[in-house]
Design a protein around this motif. Structure first.
Motif, PDB file in Angstrom:
ATOM      1  N   GLU A 205       8.185  86.850 127.397  1.00 27.87           N
ATOM      2  CA  GLU A 205       9.535  86.933 126.808  1.00 27.87           C
ATOM      3  C   GLU A 205      10.633  85.925 127.566  1.00 27.87           C
ATOM      4  N   VAL A 206      10.416  85.795 128.840  1.00 29.31           N
ATOM      5  CA  VAL A 206      11.252  85.069 129.738  1.00 29.31           C
ATOM      6  C   VAL A 206      10.573  84.420 131.049  1.00 29.31           C
ATOM      7  N   HIS A 207      10.969  83.438 131.518  1.00 32.10           N
ATOM      8  CA  HIS A 207      10.219  82.791 132.819  1.00 32.10           C
ATOM      9  C   HIS A 207      10.963  83.515 133.761  1.00 32.10           C
ATOM     10  N   LEU A 208      10.108  84.476 134.740  1.00 37.10           N
ATOM     11  CA  LEU A 208      10.411  85.067 135.812  1.00 37.10           C
ATOM     12  C   LEU A 208      10.363  84.254 137.070  1.00 37.10           C
ATOM     13  N   ASP A 209      11.408  84.044 137.820  1.00 32.25           N
ATOM     14  CA  ASP A 209      11.053  83.442 139.079  1.00 32.25           C
ATOM     15  C   ASP A 209      10.160  84.281 140.110  1.00 32.25           C
ATOM     16  N   CYS A 210      10.660  85.722 139.840  1.00 29.12           N
ATOM     17  CA  CYS A 210       9.953  86.709 140.663  1.00 29.12           C
ATOM     18  C   CYS A 210       9.912  87.899 140.047  1.00 29.12           C
TER      19      CYS A 210
END
Length: 346
Positions: A205-210
């Motif tokens: 759904e979304v680019h997660l940094d961490c």
């Protein structure tokens, strides 16, 4: 004693995440314990714990509105407000709004002496933005570095998960996180969870940094290995929380916040016996093991006293011989596909 092939880690070593926007100390301080998880911690002891962590070079601090029903954010913020703002990384969480409630009682949700605020789950866009503003007020700081969606997933919510997931997706929760990152109000966004499946879903759904993943990639279990491999390829950093699996690898009979089942007790005993053969405390191996995976940027450990900080740093920095990691593999105590610290046999 460890032989000449032993390699020591440094708790204060900085490891970059989020495209270099942040750098975490390899050992971070989790602050649920400082908020009185199961046992009260005085303001004095909390201050000394934070001060000892700072003296040891720990520069990554994790908190949440839920911890102590806002007590953790208040204590952590009061301490960090007196330190240079660019000298540390602070993470907090969204997903619960804290509402005043005089009916809060000792040991609600396991907090020994919670403040009079009741958590209400809300993962919608408006709630996330409100939660950030509330946290900044409690922390007394102008910005948060890392913002994590707290406890989303079926492990926490059961049949209610779909409703909360819809708030994050169709309700704009993820969109709010992206906007906060795009505006520079936070440097990194991610999840803070106890299960890998929902983190995998979130990556679609979304680019997660961490992702702060508690208890799922530890010396005791490596069931999330495929997910970690996916994160390494995607550039999503993993922060391993709960390296002692709720205390089981530190001599307590707890696992996943409950009494440990016989199978977990037996496995922990086998791990401790193997470590003893090489004169290595099980706790030292448990703290160091997760960092061998290329996706893992830091290990986050809860501590409630200055002495616990000193002890955990000593364990983290203890040299461990290659032969121990080899033995754990050979005895089937570590997944053969899981990386071990430098020097281990493939």
């Amino acid at each position: 004693m460890p032989g000449p092939d032993a390699i020591a880690m440094q708790a204060s070593a900085l490891r970059p995440i989020a495209g270099g926007r942040l750098a975490l100390s390899a050992l971070g301080l989790g602050t649920a314990a400082l908020a009185g998880l199961y046992t009260p911690v005085s303001a004095h002891d909390a201050e000394e714990t934070l001060a000892q962590a700072w003296e040891a070079g720990l520069r990554y601090f994790d908190t949440a509105p839920f911890y102590g029903y806002t007590r953790s954010e208040r204590r952590v913020g009061a301490f960090l407000a007196e330190r240079p703002r660019d000298a540390f990384v602070l993470g907090t969480k969204v997903g619960r709004l804290m509402r005043p409630d005089p009916g809060v009682a000792p040991l609600d949700d396991g907090w020994a002496n919670p403040l009079p605020f009741r958590p209400v789950f809300d993962y919608s866009r408006d709630a996330i933005l409100r939660s950030v503003e509330d946290s900044l007020q409690r922390l007394g700081l102008a910005r948060i570095d890392m913002l994590l969606v707290h406890d989303i997933g079926r492990m926490t919510h059961g049949d209610r998960h779909d409703r909360h997931w819809e708030a994050l997706t169709r309700g704009g929760g993820f969109r709010a996180l992206e906007e906060l990152r795009a505006e520079g109000r936070v440097a990194a966004i991610g999840l803070g969870v106890n299960e890998s499946a929902v983190a995998r879903d979130a990556m679609g759904e979304v680019h997660l940094d961490c992702t702060l993943l508690a208890g799922r990639h530890t010396l005791l279990e490596q069931g999330a290995l495929g997910f970690l491999d996916q994160c390494a390829k995607a550039g999503t950093a993993i922060i391993v929380g709960g390296p002692f699996n709720s205390g089981l690898l530190a001599g307590q009979a707890k696992f996943d916040y409950a009494d440990a089942p016989p199978s977990a007790l037996s496995r922990a005993a086998a791990l401790r016996a193997a470590c003893a053969e090489f004169d290595v405390p099980l706790e030292a191996a448990a703290l160091q093991f997760p960092l061998a995976h290329p996706a893992v940027a830091a290990v986050l450990c809860g501590m409630r006293s200055a002495e616990q900080v000193r002890q955990n740093v000593a364990w983290f920095e203890r040299a461990i011989p290659t032969a121990l990691w080899d033995a754990l593999r050979e005895r089937g105590l570590v997944d053969p596909q899981s990386p071990c610290p430098v020097g281990s046999a493939a």
